[in-house]
Design a protein around this motif. Structure first.
Motif, mmCIF file in Angstrom:
data_model
loop_
_atom_site.group_PDB
_atom_site.id
_atom_site.type_symbol
_atom_site.label_atom_id
_atom_site.label_comp_id
_atom_site.label_asym_id
_atom_site.label_seq_id
_atom_site.Cartn_x
_atom_site.Cartn_y
_atom_site.Cartn_z
ATOM 1 N N TRP A 30 0.841 -1.185 0.000
ATOM 2 C CA TRP A 30 0.000 0.000 0.000
ATOM 3 C C TRP A 30 0.880 1.241 0.000
ATOM 4 O O TRP A 30 1.726 1.418 0.876
ATOM 5 N N PRO A 31 0.754 2.114 -1.000
ATOM 6 C CA PRO A 31 1.676 3.252 -1.147
ATOM 7 C C PRO A 31 1.799 4.167 0.070
ATOM 8 O O PRO A 31 2.909 4.591 0.378
ATOM 9 N N PRO A 32 0.719 4.504 0.778
ATOM 10 C CA PRO A 32 0.910 5.409 1.918
ATOM 11 C C PRO A 32 1.695 4.787 3.083
ATOM 12 O O PRO A 32 2.173 5.495 3.953
ATOM 13 N N ARG A 33 1.828 3.462 3.097
ATOM 14 C CA ARG A 33 2.558 2.810 4.180
ATOM 15 C C ARG A 33 4.036 3.162 4.057
ATOM 16 O O ARG A 33 4.616 3.099 2.993
ATOM 17 N N HIS A 34 4.642 3.518 5.174
ATOM 18 C CA HIS A 34 6.052 3.912 5.158
ATOM 19 C C HIS A 34 6.959 2.689 5.128
ATOM 20 O O HIS A 34 6.691 1.688 5.765
ATOM 21 N N GLU A 35 8.035 2.821 4.390
ATOM 22 C CA GLU A 35 9.048 1.761 4.341
ATOM 23 C C GLU A 35 9.828 1.778 5.651
ATOM 24 O O GLU A 35 9.959 2.810 6.292
ATOM 25 N N SER A 36 10.379 0.648 6.028
ATOM 26 C CA SER A 36 11.214 0.578 7.215
ATOM 27 C C SER A 36 12.680 0.591 6.785
ATOM 28 O O SER A 36 13.206 -0.424 6.350
ATOM 29 N N TYR A 37 13.288 1.742 6.901
ATOM 30 C CA TYR A 37 14.695 1.861 6.556
ATOM 31 C C TYR A 37 15.580 1.738 7.794
ATOM 32 O O TYR A 37 16.782 1.819 7.701
ATOM 33 N N THR A 38 14.967 1.593 8.944
ATOM 34 C CA THR A 38 15.726 1.578 10.185
ATOM 35 C C THR A 38 15.912 0.177 10.757
ATOM 36 O O THR A 38 16.501 0.032 11.819
ATOM 37 N N ASN A 39 15.415 -0.823 10.079
ATOM 38 C CA ASN A 39 15.584 -2.202 10.535
ATOM 39 C C ASN A 39 16.037 -3.058 9.361
ATOM 40 O O ASN A 39 15.560 -2.881 8.244
ATOM 41 N N PRO A 40 16.920 -4.016 9.619
ATOM 42 C CA PRO A 40 17.333 -4.889 8.524
ATOM 43 C C PRO A 40 16.216 -5.852 8.146
ATOM 44 O O PRO A 40 15.408 -6.246 8.991
ATOM 45 N N THR A 41 16.184 -6.242 6.898
ATOM 46 C CA THR A 41 15.237 -7.269 6.482
ATOM 47 C C THR A 41 15.730 -8.613 6.997
ATOM 48 O O THR A 41 16.887 -8.752 7.418
ATOM 49 N N THR A 42 14.886 -9.611 6.950
ATOM 50 C CA THR A 42 15.267 -10.944 7.391
ATOM 51 C C THR A 42 16.442 -11.465 6.568
ATOM 52 O O THR A 42 17.387 -12.045 7.106
ATOM 53 N N LEU A 43 16.396 -11.228 5.264
ATOM 54 C CA LEU A 43 17.482 -11.677 4.397
ATOM 55 C C LEU A 43 18.785 -10.945 4.722
ATOM 56 O O LEU A 43 19.848 -11.565 4.821
ATOM 57 N N SER A 44 18.720 -9.646 4.930
ATOM 58 C CA SER A 44 19.910 -8.874 5.272
ATOM 59 C C SER A 44 20.511 -9.351 6.582
ATOM 60 O O SER A 44 21.728 -9.518 6.706
ATOM 61 N N TYR A 45 19.654 -9.569 7.564
ATOM 62 C CA TYR A 45 20.139 -10.050 8.865
ATOM 63 C C TYR A 45 20.834 -11.407 8.713
ATOM 64 O O TYR A 45 21.910 -11.628 9.259
ATOM 65 N N PHE A 46 20.222 -12.320 7.952
ATOM 66 C CA PHE A 46 20.802 -13.643 7.745
ATOM 67 C C PHE A 46 22.178 -13.526 7.077
ATOM 68 O O PHE A 46 23.140 -14.165 7.506
ATOM 69 N N ILE A 47 22.278 -12.687 6.060
ATOM 70 C CA ILE A 47 23.555 -12.524 5.357
ATOM 71 C C ILE A 47 24.608 -11.926 6.283
ATOM 72 O O ILE A 47 25.737 -12.410 6.338
ATOM 73 N N GLN A 48 24.249 -10.895 7.032
ATOM 74 C CA GLN A 48 25.227 -10.254 7.919
ATOM 75 C C GLN A 48 25.638 -11.165 9.077
ATOM 76 O O GLN A 48 26.749 -11.065 9.575
ATOM 77 N N LYS A 49 24.745 -12.047 9.489
ATOM 78 C CA LYS A 49 25.039 -12.960 10.605
ATOM 79 C C LYS A 49 25.843 -14.174 10.140
ATOM 80 O O LYS A 49 26.820 -14.558 10.770
ATOM 81 N N ARG A 50 25.437 -14.790 9.045
ATOM 82 C CA ARG A 50 26.016 -16.067 8.617
ATOM 83 C C ARG A 50 26.991 -15.963 7.435
ATOM 84 O O ARG A 50 27.910 -16.755 7.338
ATOM 85 N N LEU A 51 26.770 -15.007 6.544
ATOM 86 C CA LEU A 51 27.582 -14.887 5.326
ATOM 87 C C LEU A 51 28.051 -13.446 5.116
ATOM 88 O O LEU A 51 27.811 -12.861 4.060
ATOM 89 N N PRO A 52 28.709 -12.839 6.091
ATOM 90 C CA PRO A 52 29.041 -11.418 5.952
ATOM 91 C C PRO A 52 29.974 -11.113 4.778
ATOM 92 O O PRO A 52 29.980 -9.994 4.273
ATOM 93 N N TRP A 53 30.728 -12.079 4.317
ATOM 94 C CA TRP A 53 31.619 -11.887 3.171
ATOM 95 C C TRP A 53 30.842 -11.744 1.866
ATOM 96 O O TRP A 53 31.360 -11.237 0.891
ATOM 97 N N LEU A 54 29.575 -12.167 1.867
ATOM 98 C CA LEU A 54 28.775 -12.146 0.652
ATOM 99 C C LEU A 54 28.365 -10.730 0.237
ATOM 100 O O LEU A 54 28.319 -10.405 -0.940
ATOM 101 N N TYR A 55 28.083 -9.883 1.222
ATOM 102 C CA TYR A 55 27.607 -8.540 0.895
ATOM 103 C C TYR A 55 28.037 -7.564 1.981
ATOM 104 O O TYR A 55 27.879 -7.839 3.170
ATOM 105 N N ARG A 56 28.563 -6.448 1.542
ATOM 106 C CA ARG A 56 28.971 -5.393 2.461
ATOM 107 C C ARG A 56 28.233 -4.122 2.051
ATOM 108 O O ARG A 56 28.669 -3.422 1.126
ATOM 109 N N PRO A 57 27.121 -3.827 2.711
ATOM 110 C CA PRO A 57 26.362 -2.633 2.316
ATOM 111 C C PRO A 57 27.171 -1.367 2.601
ATOM 112 O O PRO A 57 28.110 -1.401 3.393
ATOM 113 N N PRO A 58 26.815 -0.261 1.975
ATOM 114 C CA PRO A 58 27.496 0.996 2.302
ATOM 115 C C PRO A 58 27.428 1.248 3.812
ATOM 116 O O PRO A 58 26.439 0.903 4.470
ATOM 117 N N ALA A 59 28.485 1.823 4.350
ATOM 118 C CA ALA A 59 28.601 1.991 5.804
ATOM 119 C C ALA A 59 27.431 2.768 6.400
ATOM 120 O O ALA A 59 26.953 2.439 7.491
#
Length: 154
Positions: A30-59
């Motif tokens: 729904w367009p009026p719903r705000h995006e959550s930019y302040t929390n990691p997604t489940t996929l991002s959390y999994f990558i940063q926890k288990r496979l941090p070498w796979l992706y390094r987001p901008p600091a």
């Protein structure tokens, strides 16, 4: 007659599948719903926890999603990768604000802050990446408290 019956069946089946799909998509995106930019997604959390070498987001993205308001340093879910801000602010902030995000190891926050202030890392950038070596991480772990039985056994 038979083709008319089959086309009606197809239309009913399409409606049965389409209506819940449209409803779910409308609710989720729904367009009026705000995006959550302040929390990691489940996929991002999994990558940063288990496979941090796979992706390094901008600091700054890492800091925004895992920091949740910390101003000086954020230790990520893998307990080794961290970002830190302008090191000139470390001495000015009383107390410095930092965050350990979902690290399962018991980090001694005072040792972590002392490590940051020790001059290993210097930056005037908004956010800079660094990574703890295994020996540095083990030096920052909280010492387990010994019970009376363990002390007397020595």
């Amino acid at each position: 007659m038979a083709s008319s019956f089959n086309s009606n069946r197809f239309g009913i089946l399409a409606a049965i599948l389409l209506i819940p799909s449209v409803a779910a998509s409308t609710w989720k995106y729904w367009p009026p719903r705000h995006e959550s930019y302040t929390n990691p997604t489940t996929l991002s959390y999994f990558i940063q926890k288990r496979l941090p070498w796979l992706y390094r987001p901008p600091a700054d993205i890492f800091a925004g999603r895992y920091g949740q308001g910390a101003m000086t340093a954020i230790l990520g879910p893998d307990c080794r990768r961290f970002v830190f801000g302008d090191t000139g602010l470390f001495s000015q902030m009383s107390p410095p604000t930092f965050r350990v995000h979902s690290c399962s190891k018991p980090i001694d926050l005072q040792k972590f802050m002392a490590f940051l202030k020790s001059g290993h890392f210097v930056s005037t950038a908004a956010w800079t990446y660094a990574e703890l070596k295994p020996e540095e991480l083990s030096a920052m772990l909280v010492e387990p408290k010994q019970t009376v039985d363990e002390k007397s056994a020595r």
